[in-house]
Scaffold this active site. Structure first.
Site, PDB file in Angstrom:
ATOM      1  CG  ASN A  87      -5.778  -0.217   0.549  1.00 55.41           C
ATOM      2  OD1 ASN A  87      -4.581  -0.316   0.309  1.00 55.41           O
ATOM      3  ND2 ASN A  87      -6.323  -0.703   1.666  1.00 55.41           N
ATOM      4  CB  SER A 139       1.128  -5.634  -6.298  1.00 53.07           C
ATOM      5  OG  SER A 139       2.318  -6.305  -5.918  1.00 53.07           O
ATOM      6  CE1 TYR A 152      -1.801  -9.342  -3.750  1.00 48.49           C
ATOM      7  CE2 TYR A 152       0.295  -9.155  -4.903  1.00 48.49           C
ATOM      8  CZ  TYR A 152      -0.644  -8.636  -4.025  1.00 48.49           C
ATOM      9  OH  TYR A 152      -0.417  -7.418  -3.423  1.00 48.49           O
ATOM     10  CB  THR A 155      -5.825  -9.902  -9.047  1.00 51.93           C
ATOM     11  OG1 THR A 155      -4.799  -9.833  -8.042  1.00 51.93           O
ATOM     12  CG2 THR A 155      -6.519 -11.252  -8.984  1.00 51.93           C
ATOM     13  CE  LYS A 156      -3.085  -6.411  -5.464  1.00 59.72           C
ATOM     14  NZ  LYS A 156      -3.951  -5.388  -4.869  1.00 59.72           N
ATOM     15  CB  ILE A 185       4.277  -1.778   2.134  1.00 61.48           C
ATOM     16  CG1 ILE A 185       4.436  -1.136   0.746  1.00 61.48           C
ATOM     17  CG2 ILE A 185       3.886  -0.743   3.189  1.00 61.48           C
ATOM     18  CD1 ILE A 185       5.423   0.003   0.636  1.00 61.48           C
TER      19      ILE A 185
HETATM   20  P1  NAP Z   1      -3.333  -5.952   4.901  1.00 65.47           P
HETATM   21  O1  NAP Z   1      -2.619  -5.312   6.015  1.00 65.47           O
HETATM   22  O2  NAP Z   1      -3.445  -7.428   4.830  1.00 65.47           O
HETATM   23  O3  NAP Z   1      -4.793  -5.287   4.764  1.00 65.47           O
HETATM   24  C1  NAP Z   1      -5.696  -5.731   3.805  1.00 65.47           C
HETATM   25  C2  NAP Z   1      -6.902  -4.836   3.842  1.00 65.47           C
HETATM   26  O4  NAP Z   1      -7.829  -5.279   2.842  1.00 65.47           O
HETATM   27  C3  NAP Z   1      -7.618  -4.874   5.175  1.00 65.47           C
HETATM   28  O5  NAP Z   1      -8.009  -3.572   5.517  1.00 65.47           O
HETATM   29  C4  NAP Z   1      -8.838  -5.739   4.888  1.00 65.47           C
HETATM   30  O6  NAP Z   1      -9.972  -5.389   5.654  1.00 65.47           O
HETATM   31  C5  NAP Z   1      -9.112  -5.404   3.438  1.00 65.47           C
HETATM   32  N1  NAP Z   1      -9.918  -6.441   2.793  1.00 65.47           N
HETATM   33  C6  NAP Z   1      -9.541  -7.697   2.441  1.00 65.47           C
HETATM   34  N2  NAP Z   1     -10.596  -8.353   1.905  1.00 65.47           N
HETATM   35  C7  NAP Z   1     -11.645  -7.479   1.913  1.00 65.47           C
HETATM   36  C8  NAP Z   1     -13.001  -7.566   1.506  1.00 65.47           C
HETATM   37  N3  NAP Z   1     -13.508  -8.684   0.950  1.00 65.47           N
HETATM   38  N4  NAP Z   1     -13.797  -6.476   1.653  1.00 65.47           N
HETATM   39  C9  NAP Z   1     -13.308  -5.331   2.218  1.00 65.47           C
HETATM   40  N5  NAP Z   1     -12.038  -5.209   2.632  1.00 65.47           N
HETATM   41  C10 NAP Z   1     -11.217  -6.269   2.486  1.00 65.47           C
HETATM   42  O7  NAP Z   1      -2.656  -5.552   3.528  1.00 65.47           O
HETATM   43  P2  NAP Z   1      -1.889  -4.231   3.040  1.00 65.47           P
HETATM   44  O8  NAP Z   1      -0.466  -4.573   2.925  1.00 65.47           O
HETATM   45  O9  NAP Z   1      -2.305  -3.049   3.797  1.00 65.47           O
HETATM   46  O10 NAP Z   1      -2.473  -4.191   1.552  1.00 65.47           O
HETATM   47  C11 NAP Z   1      -3.304  -3.160   1.052  1.00 65.47           C
HETATM   48  C12 NAP Z   1      -3.271  -3.229  -0.471  1.00 65.47           C
HETATM   49  O11 NAP Z   1      -1.928  -3.025  -0.917  1.00 65.47           O
HETATM   50  C13 NAP Z   1      -3.697  -4.588  -1.032  1.00 65.47           C
HETATM   51  O12 NAP Z   1      -4.451  -4.408  -2.200  1.00 65.47           O
HETATM   52  C14 NAP Z   1      -2.360  -5.255  -1.363  1.00 65.47           C
HETATM   53  O13 NAP Z   1      -2.478  -6.215  -2.379  1.00 65.47           O
HETATM   54  C15 NAP Z   1      -1.557  -4.062  -1.799  1.00 65.47           C
HETATM   55  N6  NAP Z   1      -0.098  -4.280  -1.731  1.00 65.47           N
HETATM   56  C16 NAP Z   1       0.527  -4.493  -0.545  1.00 65.47           C
HETATM   57  C17 NAP Z   1       1.907  -4.677  -0.540  1.00 65.47           C
HETATM   58  C18 NAP Z   1       2.682  -4.907   0.730  1.00 65.47           C
HETATM   59  O14 NAP Z   1       3.888  -5.171   0.638  1.00 65.47           O
HETATM   60  N7  NAP Z   1       2.068  -4.825   1.904  1.00 65.47           N
HETATM   61  C19 NAP Z   1       2.636  -4.667  -1.730  1.00 65.47           C
HETATM   62  C20 NAP Z   1       1.948  -4.457  -2.919  1.00 65.47           C
HETATM   63  C21 NAP Z   1       0.581  -4.254  -2.914  1.00 65.47           C
HETATM   64  P3  NAP Z   1     -10.552  -6.306   6.877  1.00 65.47           P
HETATM   65  O15 NAP Z   1      -9.381  -6.642   7.752  1.00 65.47           O
HETATM   66  O16 NAP Z   1     -11.562  -5.407   7.524  1.00 65.47           O
HETATM   67  O17 NAP Z   1     -11.199  -7.505   6.248  1.00 65.47           O
END
Ligand code: NAP
Length: 242
Positions: A87, A139, A152, A155-156, A185
Site C-alpha cells: 500500500n 491508482s 506517479y 508507477t501505478k 479517497i
Molecule cells: P497517505 O495518507 O499519504 O499515506 C501514505 C502512506 O505511505 C503512509 O502510511 C506512509 O508512511 C507510507 N509511505 C510512504 N513512503 C514510504 C516509504 N518509503 N516506506 C514505507 N512507507 C512509506 O496516502 P494514502 O492516500 O493513504 O495512499 C495509500 C496508497 O493508495 C498509495 O499507494 C497511493 O498512491 C494510493 N492511492 C491513493 C489515492 C487517494 O485518493 N488517496 C488514490 C489512488 C491511489 P509514513 O507516513 O510512515 O512514511
C-alpha cells in the site's frame, strides 16, 4: 493458526483502514511505517483497547535491506506470511517538463521498486506454503493517466502490469495477485486539493460522493476471503471513471 498479513504504509490513510479491518477479522497484522512512528504507536494502542494486538515495524520500503528485516521479523515471530498488501506510496504533482531525474528515481523507488522488492521477499515463504494473497494498491491514474502526474501514473500502471504478469506466474502455486486502483479517497495525500476541486470531483462522480479509506479496506477483506480472483485490477472510484 490465524492468518498473518503485512501491510506497508499501515499507520495512516488507506493503509490504516486496511490494518484495522484485517486485525478485526482476527488476522495477525504487521503494520509497516516509515516516518509516522507516532501514528503507528497510536494505532497499536487504540486497537489494544479493543483487545486486538498488532505489530508495528519501521522500514523504508524503497530499501531492500529494511524490507528483508521486516519479512524476517514476521517469519521469526509467526512462521509465515499469508497476505501482503503493498500500500505504501507517494504522489508527485509536477508538469512533465519539470520532472527531474531525481524526482523520477525517487517515485519509482518508493512506488514501484518497493512492490517488486517486498513481493520478492515475501513470496519465498508463500511459495513454500503453496498459498498466498498479494494485493497491490495502484491508482485510477495508472489506468486513465493524471495530468501533472506522469511519473506517479507510470508507477501505478507499472504496478498493474506487474500484478497481471505475476498472477500468471504464481497462480499454479496458489498465490493470488490483484490490484486495487482507488479513485479519489479522502486522505492526507489529497490535502493539496482545494474545497472547490473536491466539490468538482464529487459532482463528476456518479455516486456523488468522495471515497473513504474504509471503502478500499472492504474490498481487501473480500479479496482475502476469495479464492478464484487473480490478475485483476479493481478500480474503486464511485463511478468516477466509467
Ligand atoms: P497517505 O495518507 O499519504 O499515506 C501514505 C502512506 O505511505 C503512509 O502510511 C506512509 O508512511 C507510507 N509511505 C510512504 N513512503 C514510504 C516509504 N518509503 N516506506 C514505507 N512507507 C512509506 O496516502 P494514502 O492516500 O493513504 O495512499 C495509500 C496508497 O493508495 C498509495 O499507494 C497511493 O498512491 C494510493 N492511492 C491513493 C489515492 C487517494 O485518493 N488517496 C488514490 C489512488 C491511489 P509514513 O507516513 O510512515 O512514511
Amino acid at each position: 493458526m490465524e492468518k498473518v498479513a503485512i501491510v506497508t504504509g499501515g499507520s495512516r490513510g488507506i493503509g490504516k483502514a486496511i490494518v484495522e479491518s484485517l486485525a478485526r477479522k482476527n488476522i495477525k497484522v504487521i503494520a509497516n511505517y516509515n516516518k509516522s512512528e507516532d501514528k503507528a504507536k497510536k494505532l497499536q494502542e487504540d486497537l489494544k483497547k479493543e483487545n486486538i494486538f498488532i505489530d508495528i515495524f519501521k522500514a523504508d520500503v524503497s530499501k531492500r535491506k529494511e524490507i528483508r528485516e521486516m519479512v524476517d521479523y514476521t517469519i521469526n515471530k509467526y512462521g509465515k506470511i499469508d497476505i501482503l498488501v503493498n500500500n505504501a506510496g507517494i504522489d508527485q504533482e509536477k508538469m512533465f517538463q519539470d520532472i527531474t531525474d531525481e524526482d523520477w528515481d525517487n517515485i519509482v523507488k518508493v512506488n514501484l521498486y518497493s512492490v517488486f522488492c517486498t513481493t520478492q521477499e515475501a513470496i519465498k515463504y508463500m511459495l513454500n506454503q503453496k498459498d498466498g494473497c498479494i494485493i497491490n494498491i495502484s491508482s485510477i491514474y495508472g489506468i486513465n493517466g493524471g495530468s501533472c502526474a506522469v511519473a506517479y501514473s507510470a508507477t501505478k500502471a507499472g504496478i498493474d502490469g506487474m500484478t497481471k504478469a505475476l498472477a500468471k506466474e504464481l497462480g499454479p502455486s496458489n498465490i493470488r495477485v490483484n490490484s486495487i486502483a482507488p479513485g479519489y479517497i479522502n486522505t492526507d495525500m489529497n490535502q493539496r486539493y482545494s474545497d472547490e476541486e473536491v466539490k468538482q470531483i464529487k459532482e463528476e462522480t456518479p455516486l456523488v460522493k468522495i471515497g473513504k479509506p474504509e471503502d478500499i479496506a472492504k474490498c481487501i477483506e473480500w479479496l482475502v476471503e476469495d479464492d478464484f480472483t487473480t490478475g485483476q485490477v479493481i478500480s474503486i472510484n464511485g463511478g468516477w471513471a466509467i
